[in-house]
Design a protein around this motif. Sequence first.
Motif, PDB file in Angstrom:
ATOM      1  N   LEU A  32       0.822  -1.211   0.000  1.00 28.72           N
ATOM      2  CA  LEU A  32       0.000   0.000   0.000  1.00 28.72           C
ATOM      3  C   LEU A  32       0.857   1.263   0.000  1.00 28.72           C
ATOM      4  CD1 LEU A  32      -2.864  -1.000   2.464  1.00 28.72           C
ATOM      5  CD2 LEU A  32      -3.104  -0.445   0.042  1.00 28.72           C
ATOM      6  N   ALA A  33       2.040   1.212   0.620  1.00 24.09           N
ATOM      7  CA  ALA A  33       2.924   2.382   0.639  1.00 24.09           C
ATOM      8  C   ALA A  33       3.308   2.806  -0.772  1.00 24.09           C
ATOM      9  CB  ALA A  33       4.186   2.079   1.455  1.00 24.09           C
ATOM     10  N   VAL A  34       3.362   1.846  -1.694  1.00 26.12           N
ATOM     11  CA  VAL A  34       3.656   2.150  -3.098  1.00 26.12           C
ATOM     12  C   VAL A  34       2.374   2.477  -3.858  1.00 26.12           C
ATOM     13  CG1 VAL A  34       4.529   1.196  -5.271  1.00 26.12           C
ATOM     14  CG2 VAL A  34       5.760   0.770  -3.133  1.00 26.12           C
ATOM     15  N   HIS A  35       1.358   1.636  -3.724  1.00 28.13           N
ATOM     16  CA  HIS A  35       0.157   1.780  -4.548  1.00 28.13           C
ATOM     17  C   HIS A  35      -0.665   3.011  -4.202  1.00 28.13           C
ATOM     18  CE1 HIS A  35      -0.446  -1.907  -7.160  1.00 28.13           C
ATOM     19  NE2 HIS A  35       0.775  -2.019  -6.677  1.00 28.13           N
ATOM     20  N   LEU A  36      -0.675   3.438  -2.935  1.00 30.40           N
ATOM     21  CA  LEU A  36      -1.381   4.673  -2.592  1.00 30.40           C
ATOM     22  C   LEU A  36      -0.725   5.885  -3.246  1.00 30.40           C
ATOM     23  CD1 LEU A  36      -2.236   4.143   1.190  1.00 30.40           C
ATOM     24  CD2 LEU A  36      -3.884   4.480  -0.664  1.00 30.40           C
ATOM     25  N   CYS A  37       0.583   5.801  -3.494  1.00 26.93           N
ATOM     26  CA  CYS A  37       1.293   6.897  -4.163  1.00 26.93           C
ATOM     27  C   CYS A  37       0.995   6.917  -5.662  1.00 26.93           C
ATOM     28  CB  CYS A  37       2.789   6.776  -3.935  1.00 26.93           C
ATOM     29  SG  CYS A  37       3.290   7.003  -2.221  1.00 26.93           S
ATOM     30  N   ILE A  38       1.228   5.797  -6.317  1.00 28.59           N
ATOM     31  CA  ILE A  38       1.054   5.786  -7.777  1.00 28.59           C
ATOM     32  C   ILE A  38      -0.419   5.901  -8.166  1.00 28.59           C
ATOM     33  CG2 ILE A  38       3.213   4.552  -8.203  1.00 28.59           C
ATOM     34  CD1 ILE A  38       1.626   1.985  -8.551  1.00 28.59           C
ATOM     35  N   GLY A  39      -1.330   5.626  -7.226  1.00 27.52           N
ATOM     36  CA  GLY A  39      -2.753   5.824  -7.490  1.00 27.52           C
ATOM     37  C   GLY A  39      -3.118   7.282  -7.699  1.00 27.52           C
ATOM     38  N   GLN A  40      -2.168   8.187  -7.424  1.00 27.91           N
ATOM     39  CA  GLN A  40      -2.392   9.617  -7.703  1.00 27.91           C
ATOM     40  C   GLN A  40      -2.783   9.850  -9.150  1.00 27.91           C
ATOM     41  OE1 GLN A  40      -0.317  11.524  -9.854  1.00 27.91           O
ATOM     42  NE2 GLN A  40      -1.466  13.406  -9.513  1.00 27.91           N
ATOM     43  N   ALA A  41      -2.361   8.950 -10.035  1.00 27.52           N
ATOM     44  CA  ALA A  41      -2.676   9.118 -11.462  1.00 27.52           C
ATOM     45  C   ALA A  41      -4.170   9.304 -11.692  1.00 27.52           C
ATOM     46  CB  ALA A  41      -2.171   7.907 -12.253  1.00 27.52           C
ATOM     47  N   TYR A  42      -4.988   8.650 -10.868  1.00 30.52           N
ATOM     48  CA  TYR A  42      -6.435   8.747 -11.035  1.00 30.52           C
ATOM     49  C   TYR A  42      -6.990  10.101 -10.609  1.00 30.52           C
ATOM     50  CZ  TYR A  42      -6.899   3.801 -12.132  1.00 30.52           C
ATOM     51  OH  TYR A  42      -6.823   2.566 -12.732  1.00 30.52           O
ATOM     52  N   PHE A 169      -3.887   1.425  -5.284  1.00 32.07           N
ATOM     53  CA  PHE A 169      -3.812   2.172  -6.543  1.00 32.07           C
ATOM     54  C   PHE A 169      -5.151   2.841  -6.835  1.00 32.07           C
ATOM     55  CE2 PHE A 169      -3.600   3.016 -11.018  1.00 32.07           C
ATOM     56  CZ  PHE A 169      -2.273   3.364 -11.228  1.00 32.07           C
ATOM     57  N   GLY A 170      -6.232   2.130  -6.537  1.00 25.13           N
ATOM     58  CA  GLY A 170      -7.554   2.726  -6.742  1.00 25.13           C
ATOM     59  C   GLY A 170      -7.843   3.839  -5.759  1.00 25.13           C
ATOM     60  N   GLY A 171      -7.281   3.737  -4.538  1.00 27.45           N
ATOM     61  CA  GLY A 171      -7.588   4.716  -3.507  1.00 27.45           C
ATOM     62  C   GLY A 171      -6.637   5.886  -3.432  1.00 27.45           C
ATOM     63  N   GLY A 172      -5.574   5.849  -4.223  1.00 21.64           N
ATOM     64  CA  GLY A 172      -4.593   6.922  -4.152  1.00 21.64           C
ATOM     65  C   GLY A 172      -5.182   8.286  -4.440  1.00 21.64           C
ATOM     66  N   ALA A 173      -6.131   8.347  -5.359  1.00 20.59           N
ATOM     67  CA  ALA A 173      -6.742   9.631  -5.714  1.00 20.59           C
ATOM     68  C   ALA A 173      -7.621  10.170  -4.596  1.00 20.59           C
ATOM     69  CB  ALA A 173      -7.565   9.489  -6.999  1.00 20.59           C
ATOM     70  N   PHE A 174      -8.092   9.285  -3.718  1.00 19.35           N
ATOM     71  CA  PHE A 174      -8.921   9.722  -2.596  1.00 19.35           C
ATOM     72  C   PHE A 174      -8.115  10.648  -1.680  1.00 19.35           C
ATOM     73  CE2 PHE A 174     -11.316   8.944   1.439  1.00 19.35           C
ATOM     74  CZ  PHE A 174     -12.552   9.398   0.989  1.00 19.35           C
ATOM     75  N   ILE A 175      -6.803  10.407  -1.625  1.00 16.63           N
ATOM     76  CA  ILE A 175      -5.901  11.283  -0.873  1.00 16.63           C
ATOM     77  C   ILE A 175      -5.389  12.401  -1.776  1.00 16.63           C
ATOM     78  CG2 ILE A 175      -3.699  11.404   0.369  1.00 16.63           C
ATOM     79  CD1 ILE A 175      -4.113   8.394   1.031  1.00 16.63           C
ATOM     80  N   ALA A 176      -4.979  12.044  -2.991  1.00 14.84           N
ATOM     81  CA  ALA A 176      -4.303  12.995  -3.875  1.00 14.84           C
ATOM     82  C   ALA A 176      -5.223  14.101  -4.372  1.00 14.84           C
ATOM     83  CB  ALA A 176      -3.701  12.250  -5.072  1.00 14.84           C
TER      84      ALA A 176
END
Length: 467
Positions: A32-42, A169-176
Motif C-alpha cells: 500500500l505504501a507504493v500503490h497509494l502513491c502511484i494511485g495519484q494518477a487517477y 492504486f484505486g484509492g490513491g486519488a482519494f488522498i491525492a
Amino acid sequence: MSSNTTDHGFFSKERITAKPGFNRWMIPPAALAVHLCIGQAYAFSVFNNPMTRLIGIDKSAPGDWSLATLGWIFSLAITFLGLSAAFAGKWLEDVGPRKAMFAAACCFGGGFMLGALGIAWHQLWLVYLGYGVIGGMGLGIGYVSPVSTLIKWFPDRRGMATGMAIMGFGGGAFIASPLSVALMQHFRSPTSMGVAQTFVVLGILYFISMNIGALAIRIPAPDWKPDGWTPPVKQNALISRNHVHIDQAMKTPQFWLVWWALCLNVTGGIGVIGQASVMIQESFKGHITPAAAAGFVGLLSLANMLGRFFWSSASDYIGRKNTYYIFLALGALLFFLVPGVGAAGNVALFVLFYIIIISMYGGGFSTVPAYLADLFGTRYVGGIHGRLLTAWAAGGIFGPVLVNYIRQYQVAHGVPPAAAYTDTMYIMAVLLIIGFICNYFVRPVSQHHHMTSEQLSFDQQPAMAAK
C-alpha cells in the motif's frame, strides 16, 4: 554469473527473503505504501482545468494549453504504465520487489519534478516526458512490484491478496485529489496557478513513501506455505496446478481473450476517470462547483479502491470468470443508462451509476492477476501479469481519446457540453458487450502448454545456484 556482493546486496532477493516465523500480514502495508502513491494518477483530472489557465490565470488566454492536448498527459502515463509493466514483470522475477520498488520511486518522483519544470517553463513536451513517460514508467514498475509477491504470500486467498495489493492504486486519488486542490490553492498567486509547486511537493512526498515500502517488503522462502494450509484436492477446472512459461503463455488463446476482456473494461472506466472532474461540471452546468467535482473524483477513487478489494475477494468464492461476467454485463447496462440520467438532471443517480462502474473497473484490475494465476500457475504470474497490462496501455489511449475527441468534435458542431458525452457512453456499452463475449470463450489452458517437471527444475537452477 552473480557475484557474492550482488547476491547479498541491499536490493538482492536473498537479503529480503523472510526468515521462519515472519508475519505475512506485514506485506500488505508495504504494498500500500507504493500503490497509494502511484494511485495519484487517477486524480490527475483535478489539474486539467488549472493547466488550461497557466497564462490567463482567471480564464484561458492565447497560448494556453487546450483540454484535449492536456488529456494526452494522462494517456501517455497509462500507456507507459502498460509498456513498462510488460518489461518489468519478468525483470521483477529476477531481481526481486525491493529493487523494482526503488526504481519505481525514482521514476515517479522524478517524473513529477520534470513535469514541474515543464509547467514552470510552459513547455508541454517536458510535461509529456516527465509525468507521462518517466512517471508512467514509475507507475508500471511500481504497480507490478508487490502483486506477485502477495500472491505467493497468500496462496489460500489469491483474489483477496491481489485486492489488497491493488486496492491502494484505486484509492490513491482519494488522498491525492483534495491534497492537490489544497496545495494549488496554497501556492496560487496573481501570476501563478500553483500547479508547478504542487508537482514538486507531491514528487518529494511520493518518493519518500514509496521507498518506505521498498524497505519493508519481503518475499517468502521457496515452497513456503501458510501454517495448516494444503492445496484443495477438488477445485474449479479453470484453476490449474501446473505452470506455463511467460513466453508460452502469450501463445495461448486464453491470454489474448483475457487481454481483450481487460482492455475493453479499462477503456470504459478510464475514459470516465480521466475527465471525471470536467464531465460532471459540464453535465450539470451551474450546479456542480470545482470543489464538488473534486469530491466526485474522490468518491470515484474510493469506489475504485473498495471495489478492488470487494470484487477480487468475492472472486475467491464465485470464480474469476463469473466475476468478469458481472463487470462486463452490468457495466454495459449502466453505460447505456447514464446519458438518460444526466439529461434528467438526477445528480444522485448519475453519481451512483458511476460509483458502481468504477468499482467494477477497479475490480477488473485486482481480479485479473488471480485469474492469470488460476490459468497459468504462479511461477511466472508476475511477468505474465506485466505483459497483460499492455491491455491497460491500449485502454489508456482508447478511453480518453474517445471521451476527449468525440466531445470536442460535438461541441465544435453545436452540441451543448452537457450532451456531448452521450454517444461516447453508448460506444462504451457496446465495447463492454464485446468484452463479455471474449470472457465467455475462456477455457482451461491446454496441457501441451504446461511446463514439465524437468523444465521447472532447470528453470529454478539459476536461482538455486545464486544462493
